[in-house]
Design a protein around this motif. Structure first.
Motif, PDB file in Angstrom:
ATOM      1  N   THR A 154     -28.843 -44.846  25.706  1.00 41.27           N
ATOM      2  CA  THR A 154     -29.770 -44.283  26.676  1.00 41.27           C
ATOM      3  C   THR A 154     -31.162 -44.771  26.280  1.00 41.27           C
ATOM      4  O   THR A 154     -31.530 -44.699  25.110  1.00 41.27           O
ATOM      5  CB  THR A 154     -29.712 -42.744  26.671  1.00 41.27           C
ATOM      6  N   ASP A 212     -24.907 -43.355  21.303  1.00 42.18           N
ATOM      7  CA  ASP A 212     -23.798 -42.456  21.003  1.00 42.18           C
ATOM      8  C   ASP A 212     -22.490 -43.223  21.029  1.00 42.18           C
ATOM      9  O   ASP A 212     -22.286 -44.087  21.876  1.00 42.18           O
ATOM     10  CB  ASP A 212     -23.725 -41.330  22.045  1.00 42.18           C
ATOM     11  N   GLU A 213     -21.621 -42.883  20.079  1.00 43.56           N
ATOM     12  CA  GLU A 213     -20.280 -43.455  20.054  1.00 43.56           C
ATOM     13  C   GLU A 213     -19.332 -42.415  19.501  1.00 43.56           C
ATOM     14  O   GLU A 213     -19.751 -41.535  18.751  1.00 43.56           O
ATOM     15  CB  GLU A 213     -20.216 -44.735  19.223  1.00 43.56           C
ATOM     16  N   SER A 272     -31.288 -42.862  22.545  1.00 45.32           N
ATOM     17  CA  SER A 272     -30.124 -42.548  21.714  1.00 45.32           C
ATOM     18  C   SER A 272     -29.042 -43.593  21.885  1.00 45.32           C
ATOM     19  O   SER A 272     -28.974 -44.277  22.898  1.00 45.32           O
ATOM     20  CB  SER A 272     -29.553 -41.166  22.073  1.00 45.32           C
ATOM     21  N   SER A 302     -29.081 -45.663  31.253  1.00 42.79           N
ATOM     22  CA  SER A 302     -28.010 -45.687  30.259  1.00 42.79           C
ATOM     23  C   SER A 302     -27.068 -46.831  30.545  1.00 42.79           C
ATOM     24  O   SER A 302     -26.832 -47.179  31.697  1.00 42.79           O
ATOM     25  CB  SER A 302     -27.221 -44.378  30.277  1.00 42.79           C
ATOM     26  N   ALA A 322     -19.489 -47.331  23.354  1.00 40.48           N
ATOM     27  CA  ALA A 322     -20.737 -46.674  22.986  1.00 40.48           C
ATOM     28  C   ALA A 322     -21.621 -46.544  24.224  1.00 40.48           C
ATOM     29  O   ALA A 322     -21.432 -47.247  25.221  1.00 40.48           O
ATOM     30  CB  ALA A 322     -21.457 -47.474  21.915  1.00 40.48           C
ATOM     31  N   LYS A 323     -22.588 -45.642  24.144  1.00 46.80           N
ATOM     32  CA  LYS A 323     -23.525 -45.434  25.248  1.00 46.80           C
ATOM     33  C   LYS A 323     -24.942 -45.455  24.691  1.00 46.80           C
ATOM     34  O   LYS A 323     -25.263 -44.717  23.766  1.00 46.80           O
ATOM     35  CB  LYS A 323     -23.259 -44.096  25.932  1.00 46.80           C
ATOM     36  N   ASN A 366     -16.602 -40.604  17.174  1.00 47.67           N
ATOM     37  CA  ASN A 366     -16.272 -40.699  15.752  1.00 47.67           C
ATOM     38  C   ASN A 366     -14.894 -41.312  15.615  1.00 47.67           C
ATOM     39  O   ASN A 366     -13.966 -40.927  16.309  1.00 47.67           O
ATOM     40  CB  ASN A 366     -16.281 -39.311  15.101  1.00 47.67           C
ATOM     41  N   THR A 395     -23.209 -48.470  28.981  1.00 45.78           N
ATOM     42  CA  THR A 395     -22.090 -48.367  28.055  1.00 45.78           C
ATOM     43  C   THR A 395     -21.655 -49.775  27.677  1.00 45.78           C
ATOM     44  O   THR A 395     -21.809 -50.714  28.448  1.00 45.78           O
ATOM     45  CB  THR A 395     -20.895 -47.618  28.682  1.00 45.78           C
TER      46      THR A 395
END
Length: 84
Positions: free
Chosen positions: A61, A46-47, A44, A71, A58-59, A49, A73
């Motif tokens: 994984t 993820d950041e 994934s 993971s 953002a991260k 919104n 960042t």
């Protein structure tokens, strides 16, 4: 006996909510320029919104070539920047 079962159920619910039984997730490390990454498969990205064009953390994984979940960042432009 019913009281023991109820007490045990409450204890387990409390532990589960604190993450004591949660699967160990990879501890995210901050990316440094030139840092080698061994990415076999991305799980994934993820950041947060953001409705404005800005820099966000953002991260990612991922699974490395040994099958270990990791993971990292990193800083990037938010998705809102693509619409500007």
């Amino acid at each position: 006996m019913k009281r023991t079962i109820a007490t045990t159920a409450l204890l387990l619910a409390g532990l589960a909510s604190t993450g004591a039984f949660a699967a160990k997730s990879a501890e995210a490390v901050p990316y440094r320029y030139g840092m080698p990454l061994d990415v076999a498969r991305v799980i994934s990205i993820d950041e947060p919104n953001s409705f404005t064009c800005e820099t966000v953390q953002a991260k990612m994984t991922y699974i490395d070539s040994n099958g270990t979940e990791k993971s990292v960042t990193y800083l990037k432009e938010s998705s809102a920047c693509a619409n500007s």
